[in-house]
Design a protein around this motif. Sequence first.
Motif, PDB file in Angstrom:
ATOM      1  N   LEU A   1       2.293 -34.938  -4.662  1.00 36.72           N
ATOM      2  CA  LEU A   1       2.773 -34.686  -3.481  1.00 36.72           C
ATOM      3  C   LEU A   1       3.731 -33.329  -4.030  1.00 36.72           C
ATOM      4  N   GLY A   2       4.171 -33.351  -4.872  1.00 32.98           N
ATOM      5  CA  GLY A   2       5.005 -32.044  -5.585  1.00 32.98           C
ATOM      6  C   GLY A   2       4.196 -31.149  -6.012  1.00 32.98           C
ATOM      7  N   ARG A   3       2.812 -31.584  -6.961  1.00 35.82           N
ATOM      8  CA  ARG A   3       1.845 -30.528  -7.008  1.00 35.82           C
ATOM      9  C   ARG A   3       1.359 -29.859  -5.715  1.00 35.82           C
ATOM     10  N   ARG A   4       1.048 -30.518  -4.716  1.00 41.12           N
ATOM     11  CA  ARG A   4       0.503 -29.918  -3.693  1.00 41.12           C
ATOM     12  C   ARG A   4       1.576 -28.790  -3.105  1.00 41.12           C
ATOM     13  N   ARG A   5       2.866 -29.503  -3.005  1.00 44.15           N
ATOM     14  CA  ARG A   5       3.987 -28.362  -2.419  1.00 44.15           C
ATOM     15  C   ARG A   5       3.909 -27.153  -3.383  1.00 44.15           C
ATOM     16  N   LEU A   6       4.001 -27.277  -4.637  1.00 41.28           N
ATOM     17  CA  LEU A   6       3.951 -26.197  -5.586  1.00 41.28           C
ATOM     18  C   LEU A   6       2.584 -25.150  -5.420  1.00 41.28           C
ATOM     19  N   GLN A   7       1.600 -25.876  -5.170  1.00 46.52           N
ATOM     20  CA  GLN A   7       0.110 -25.189  -5.047  1.00 46.52           C
ATOM     21  C   GLN A   7       0.292 -24.302  -3.487  1.00 46.52           C
ATOM     22  N   THR A   8       1.007 -25.036  -2.581  1.00 40.94           N
ATOM     23  CA  THR A   8       0.879 -24.307  -1.193  1.00 40.94           C
ATOM     24  C   THR A   8       1.933 -23.174  -1.273  1.00 40.94           C
ATOM     25  N   ARG A   9       3.006 -23.414  -2.204  1.00 43.62           N
ATOM     26  CA  ARG A   9       3.930 -22.035  -2.214  1.00 43.62           C
ATOM     27  C   ARG A   9       3.104 -20.869  -3.169  1.00 43.62           C
ATOM     28  N   ILE A  10       2.539 -21.480  -4.154  1.00 40.93           N
ATOM     29  CA  ILE A  10       2.005 -20.255  -4.920  1.00 40.93           C
ATOM     30  C   ILE A  10       1.003 -19.495  -4.028  1.00 40.93           C
ATOM     31  N   ASP A  11       0.116 -20.269  -3.200  1.00 41.39           N
ATOM     32  CA  ASP A  11      -0.887 -19.620  -2.386  1.00 41.39           C
ATOM     33  C   ASP A  11      -0.222 -18.707  -1.528  1.00 41.39           C
ATOM     34  N   GLU A  12       1.112 -19.110  -0.745  1.00 41.83           N
ATOM     35  CA  GLU A  12       1.686 -18.197  -0.015  1.00 41.83           C
ATOM     36  C   GLU A  12       2.273 -17.028  -0.815  1.00 41.83           C
ATOM     37  N   LEU A  13       2.752 -16.932  -1.832  1.00 43.21           N
ATOM     38  CA  LEU A  13       3.152 -15.893  -2.565  1.00 43.21           C
ATOM     39  C   LEU A  13       2.134 -14.872  -2.917  1.00 43.21           C
ATOM     40  N   ARG A  14       0.856 -15.409  -3.346  1.00 42.48           N
ATOM     41  CA  ARG A  14      -0.438 -14.602  -3.731  1.00 42.48           C
ATOM     42  C   ARG A  14      -0.620 -13.828  -2.232  1.00 42.48           C
ATOM     43  N   SER A  15      -0.740 -14.644  -1.178  1.00 38.17           N
ATOM     44  CA  SER A  15      -1.417 -13.979  -0.015  1.00 38.17           C
ATOM     45  C   SER A  15      -0.110 -12.816   0.334  1.00 38.17           C
ATOM     46  N   GLY A  16       1.356 -13.044   0.168  1.00 36.33           N
ATOM     47  CA  GLY A  16       2.149 -12.043   0.457  1.00 36.33           C
ATOM     48  C   GLY A  16       1.822 -10.663  -0.336  1.00 36.33           C
ATOM     49  N   ILE A  17       1.647 -11.079  -1.621  1.00 38.06           N
ATOM     50  CA  ILE A  17       1.466 -10.174  -2.491  1.00 38.06           C
ATOM     51  C   ILE A  17       0.156  -9.147  -2.269  1.00 38.06           C
ATOM     52  N   ARG A  18      -0.716  -9.745  -1.787  1.00 40.91           N
ATOM     53  CA  ARG A  18      -1.932  -9.098  -1.385  1.00 40.91           C
ATOM     54  C   ARG A  18      -1.772  -8.190  -0.030  1.00 40.91           C
ATOM     55  N   LYS A  19      -0.837  -8.595   0.833  1.00 42.73           N
ATOM     56  CA  LYS A  19      -0.639  -8.150   2.199  1.00 42.73           C
ATOM     57  C   LYS A  19       0.000  -6.616   1.691  1.00 42.73           C
ATOM     58  N   VAL A  20       0.714  -6.590   0.833  1.00 41.29           N
ATOM     59  CA  VAL A  20       1.313  -5.151   0.482  1.00 41.29           C
ATOM     60  C   VAL A  20       0.200  -4.106   0.180  1.00 41.29           C
ATOM     61  N   GLY A  21       0.219  -2.933   0.810  1.00 45.84           N
ATOM     62  CA  GLY A  21      -1.062  -2.190   0.770  1.00 45.84           C
ATOM     63  C   GLY A  21      -1.090  -1.096  -0.439  1.00 45.84           C
ATOM     64  N   PHE A  22      -2.015  -1.133  -1.167  1.00 47.56           N
ATOM     65  CA  PHE A  22      -2.265  -0.313  -2.241  1.00 47.56           C
ATOM     66  C   PHE A  22      -1.522   1.312  -2.140  1.00 47.56           C
ATOM     67  N   LEU A  23      -1.796   1.779  -0.886  1.00 49.78           N
ATOM     68  CA  LEU A  23      -1.400   3.153  -0.387  1.00 49.78           C
ATOM     69  C   LEU A  23      -0.893   3.046   0.769  1.00 49.78           C
ATOM     70  N   ASP A  24       0.440   3.708   0.872  1.00 47.91           N
ATOM     71  CA  ASP A  24       1.142   3.844   2.216  1.00 47.91           C
ATOM     72  C   ASP A  24       1.465   5.281   2.555  1.00 47.91           C
ATOM     73  N   ASP A  25       1.631   5.647   3.620  1.00 52.15           N
ATOM     74  CA  ASP A  25       1.936   7.201   4.241  1.00 52.15           C
ATOM     75  C   ASP A  25       3.190   7.508   3.437  1.00 52.15           C
ATOM     76  N   THR A  26       3.947   6.577   3.138  1.00 48.06           N
ATOM     77  CA  THR A  26       5.290   7.095   2.585  1.00 48.06           C
ATOM     78  C   THR A  26       5.028   7.039   1.185  1.00 48.06           C
ATOM     79  N   ASP A  27       3.878   6.848   0.560  1.00 48.55           N
ATOM     80  CA  ASP A  27       3.785   7.457  -0.716  1.00 48.55           C
ATOM     81  C   ASP A  27       3.039   8.621  -1.033  1.00 48.55           C
ATOM     82  N   LEU A  28       2.720   9.294  -0.159  1.00 46.24           N
ATOM     83  CA  LEU A  28       2.299  10.696  -0.121  1.00 46.24           C
ATOM     84  C   LEU A  28       3.084  11.767  -0.793  1.00 46.24           C
ATOM     85  N   ARG A  29       2.868  12.539  -1.550  1.00 45.74           N
ATOM     86  CA  ARG A  29       3.586  13.485  -2.206  1.00 45.74           C
ATOM     87  C   ARG A  29       3.054  14.981  -2.447  1.00 45.74           C
TER      88      ARG A  29
END
Length: 438
Positions: free
Chosen positions: A218-246
């Motif tokens: 059960l603990g393993r499943r909880r850890l894996q679920t949390r890891i998947d959520e973190l990886r999904s959140g990291i991927r949602k941060v776009g590589f380039l945003d309008d605020t990055d333009l210089r």
Amino acid sequence: MQTLSPSRGREVQALMSYVIDRRENAKHKNMVNRRRFMERYKRHIREAVDSAVGRRSIRDMAHGEEVVIPAGDVSEPQFSHGGGGERTVVHPGNRRFTAGDRVARPQGGGGGAGEGDASDQGEGEDEFVFQLTRDEFMDVLFEGLELPNLTKRQLKGNCTSRLEHAGFSTDGVPAKLSISRTMKASRMRRIALNGKRRRELKALEVQLDALAPQEDELGRRRLQTRIDELRSGIRKVGFLDDTDLRYNLHIQKPQPTSQAVMFCLMDVSGSMDQSVKDMAKRFYLLLYLFLERHYERTEIVFIRHHTIAKEVDEREFFYSRETGGTVVSSALKMMRDIVAERYAPDEWNIYAAQASDGDNWNDDSPLCSKLLAEDILPLVQYFAYVEITQRDHQALWREYAALEGRFPESFAQEHIRSGDDIFPVFRSLFSRRDVGAA
């Protein structure tokens, strides 16, 4: 370790004979290659330009020039393999030629324009000839020259300005987009937004790896679920945003301009025959072309004089046929008055070039020396006197000679005897000075 076969070794050795120039050419690559060519054959070009100045008329001074390069100097350098090993060689020298000898071209047939009869033996190469453009001719002509002591800086008239890089902005046009700064801003944003997630993800992955496969499913499943959520959140941060333009930011910055005035004082009295006047005009034309090409904000005041002085325009200065007696001080007095009226010495770099045959009214030469020493030389950056005569130095030269010791930085005089002396004298008067020695 790989061992090359003998044939492979010979192949590598042959490839090492090539030198590949990978430097990028500019957009106008033919111009780049032409500049490299001119750098290589600068000595021949310099000799051709010096020769052209001595034989040209006033009207033809600023035209291009044909340059001839001997065939022996056109060949490209070649790389070849040496004999290898240690060798002791005694070179016997050359019994037939010495350095500087001119070697006759080998005889050849074909009915050409060369000297000699037709022959069935011999070979050779023609000299290489190319044409300098007007701009290239002028660049070589005035290379290494400058107005001495050009120090006073003052904004004149409409202030000039230039674009200067002033950092970066978040707004701008696509043409000014800075790729490197934009990528750096993108990376900083992603690190800031994902830093906490990545640290937590790393800690959870270590914790998951530490668990045995049979323990706490059960603990393993909880850890894996949390890891998947973190990886999904990291991927949602776009590589380039309008605020990055210089974007590169450029601003108009006022540019201080060295303002200078050149006084051209030419003697047109009766003692100046036509050949002497022509040499004086050629000297002034060189000076005029030099100032026009290298100093955009330099004014020129033309003064012709015989018994009286007169301020004239460029055309009248070079082509008027007015003549008379000789009172040189009239030109110096006019220059002094014009400086006081129009050119404040604390704002202007003041220069003067005087050309004369040195013949002057007897009582006037000491007055000229006094005017220079007391009223003119203390105010000017540089005063050049050129005496044009085939005779010995005249009274004006002898009066001016004492000024060289008193004003070594601001006064110089030279002697022109023939047309061949014009350009060497001009270079001597306006050669770039060693800053370290000054």
